[in-house]
Enzyme design. Structure first.
Site, PDB file in Angstrom:
ATOM      1  N   GLU A 264     -17.455   0.494  28.809  1.00 48.94           N
ATOM      2  CA  GLU A 264     -15.919  -0.043  28.145  1.00 48.94           C
ATOM      3  C   GLU A 264     -15.224  -0.617  28.528  1.00 48.94           C
ATOM      4  O   GLU A 264     -15.030  -0.920  29.470  1.00 48.94           O
ATOM      5  CB  GLU A 264     -15.554   1.719  28.321  1.00 48.94           C
ATOM      6  N   LYS A 350     -14.015   5.357  19.615  1.00 49.99           N
ATOM      7  CA  LYS A 350     -13.845   6.838  20.955  1.00 49.99           C
ATOM      8  C   LYS A 350     -13.263   7.839  20.321  1.00 49.99           C
ATOM      9  O   LYS A 350     -11.698   8.020  19.599  1.00 49.99           O
ATOM     10  CB  LYS A 350     -13.164   6.718  22.176  1.00 49.99           C
ATOM     11  N   CYS A 386     -17.454   7.383  27.232  1.00 49.07           N
ATOM     12  CA  CYS A 386     -17.262   7.883  28.519  1.00 49.07           C
ATOM     13  C   CYS A 386     -16.229   9.423  28.583  1.00 49.07           C
ATOM     14  O   CYS A 386     -17.130  10.026  28.581  1.00 49.07           O
ATOM     15  CB  CYS A 386     -15.521   6.846  28.936  1.00 49.07           C
TER      16      CYS A 386
END
Length: 507
Positions: A264, A350, A386
């Site tokens: 990321e 995300k 994440c």
């Protein structure tokens, strides 16, 4: 972890038997058949522990070249076709003979060797972590430790032997009139007394040896893509990071990866001006990934930032594959010689933003809304990023859409208990979705002491029942895994949580 692995493999020599013609396969050399784009023998050499390797096989045009590309010594069968016992004796003899300069290979010697890993060159789904474990168990116990297939049968050509015990056993079965020609490996193992042989159960299809059309088809069904997880340090200077990315992708390509996953926020680390980086460098970053995908004939997934509403950005994983018409695409054919996979050009934004532990990712990042999957060489991969790892429903939703493995780039925030949380969450999400979880984190800068998330390392491969297969420490490094689709199918059959999940009433 990498140091521990080195301590094990430094004492190991692998002897790979590559005399692979099979009458049941029409006389073809089974060690040269292609599985997921690579010859079977090459896949075995990739799995063998780091250290010395000896390949014993017939005098073919590619034998020495294939061995040499993997740092192995190639030894010709003598006489050709004399059987696996004779070939093993020939390979082990290479460890003990005085170099006469006639064999065409350097003297290897036994200095420092405690364990010999005996491998068949026709086992395309062997796992590096399993072979390392066999060697470690043998060194710790002084026993012969072999792989056992799903029916409990010992794989004679996947076993770790104490060197001294192997030499004794070979001497005991040698025919004074004819050496070991036409001898049986069973006779070698018959020399072991009670308690001298132990076995380790195979995982998935790793015990498969290619000897029949049925076993070849089984191996091809089970062999998923090879994926590299690149744990890198991300610089605030774009050109520095670009050089790091070039090196990581080249290393992944050299390892035979079909896809490399970068962390990321590879474009720029958190704690910098994300909007400015997106506007100034995202297009160049995207072009770099496409250039490298074309150059190295692989797919690249990496964390970037793309402009969103107002002054915010999207935390975006961009996925780029070889472009149509590139030399890379032309080379990426399937095992049957058909057309390459279509080029991949995808983005995942995300969904869950890290508004936790005093951080406010939503101040600078706008959330995504869509789940994304990738189809690569017959395998479906899901994408998450994440903080998404804390939300089980995303992983189960990806699995229900057919994802067998989930790519998870990270820039994990450091802090008390965060390392333990990451490991626990990775294992839990694998269990929730009965999928392989492939996590690539940033390696934190050694001199960094700020609060922004710069990673903690700990990139990992997690099996579909939550087992930690491979894991890095905090330093830069790379993990490479060959997906075993049979393992995933078996996990889902044994633990059918995706089928059992019930629709709950609304709150």
């Amino acid at each position: 972890m990498s140091r521990h692995r080195h301590e094990i493999t430094a004492t190991v020599t692998s002897v790979v038997l590559a005399g692979g013609s099979s009458s049941r396969l029409g006389g073809e050399d089974k060690t040269r058949l292609r599985i997921a784009g690579a010859p079977v023998l090459e896949r075995v050499l990739r799995a063998a522990p780091a250290g010395r390797r000896v390949v014993v096989g017939p005098a073919t045009e590619d034998g020495a070249d294939l061995a040499g590309r993997h740092g192995a010594h190639f030894v010709r069968e003598d006489p050709p076709g004399s059987g696996p016992l004779a070939a093993l004796a020939r390979g082990v003899g290479e460890l003990t003979r005085a170099d006469d300069g006639e064999s065409g290979v350097d003297h290897i010697g036994t200095a420092g060797v405690q364990t010999v890993l005996v491998l068949g060159g026709d086992m395309p789904l062997l796992r590096p972590e399993t072979l390392t474990a066999l060697c470690a168990d043998s060194a710790a116990t002084g026993r012969v430790v072999a792989l056992a297939d799903s029916d409990g049968r010992t794989q004679y050509l996947c076993a770790a032997w104490p060197l001294a015990r192997l030499l004794d056993a070979l001497a005991a079965v040698e025919n004074p009139e004819g050496g070991w020609a036409d001898g049986s490996l069973r006779s070698l193992y018959a020399q072991l007394g009670e308690g001298e042989l132990t076995t380790r159960a195979a995982i998935g299809a790793e015990a498969t040896d290619v000897d029949t059309p049925e076993s070849l088809a089984e191996a091809r069904r089970a062999a998923g893509p090879r994926i590299a997880l690149a744990q890198i340090t991300v610089s605030e200077e774009f050109e520095t990071t670009a050089r790091t990315v070039r090196r990581a992708v080249a290393d992944a390509a050299a390892a035979g990866a079909h896809l490399v996953l970068l962390p990321e926020a590879t474009l720029t680390p958190f704690g910098t001006d994300l909007r400015r980086a997106a506007e100034a460098h995202h297009d160049a970053f995207e072009s770099l990934l496409q250039e490298l995908a074309d150059q190295h004939a692989l797919v690249i997934a990496a964390g970037s930032f793309t402009t969103a509403d107002a002054d915010r950005v999207h935390n975006t994983v961009i996925v780029r594959g070889p472009a149509p018409g590139s030399h890379a695409t032309a080379a990426a054919t399937d095992d049957a010689g058909g057309a390459a996979d279509d080029p991949i050009h995808l983005e995942y934004r995300k969904i869950h933003l890290f508004d936790a532990y005093g951080h406010r990712e939503s101040d600078t990042v706008a959330p995504g809304r869509e789940l994304v999957t990738i189809d690569l060489h017959g395998t479906r991969l899901g994408l998450a990023t994440c903080y998404d790892v804390r939300f089980a429903e995303q992983f189960t939703a990806l699995a229900r859409r057919g994802a067998e493995a989930i790519l998870l780039p990270l820039a994990w925030a450091d802090g008390p208990g965060k390392s333990e949380q990451l490991r626990l969450l990775l294992q839990a999400r694998a269990l929730d979705s009965t999928s392989v979880v492939l996590a690539a984190d940033q390696a934190p800068p050694t001199d960094y002491s700020g609060r922004a998330a710069h990673g903690i390392g700990q990139s990992a491969v997690i099996g579909p029942l939550g087992q930690i297969r491979q894991e890095l420490g905090r330093e830069e490094g790379m993990l490479v895994v060959d997906l075993d689709l049979a393992e995933i199918a078996a996990a889902r059959a044994a633990l059918p949580v995706l089928e059992h999940a019930a629709d709950l009433p609304p709150a």
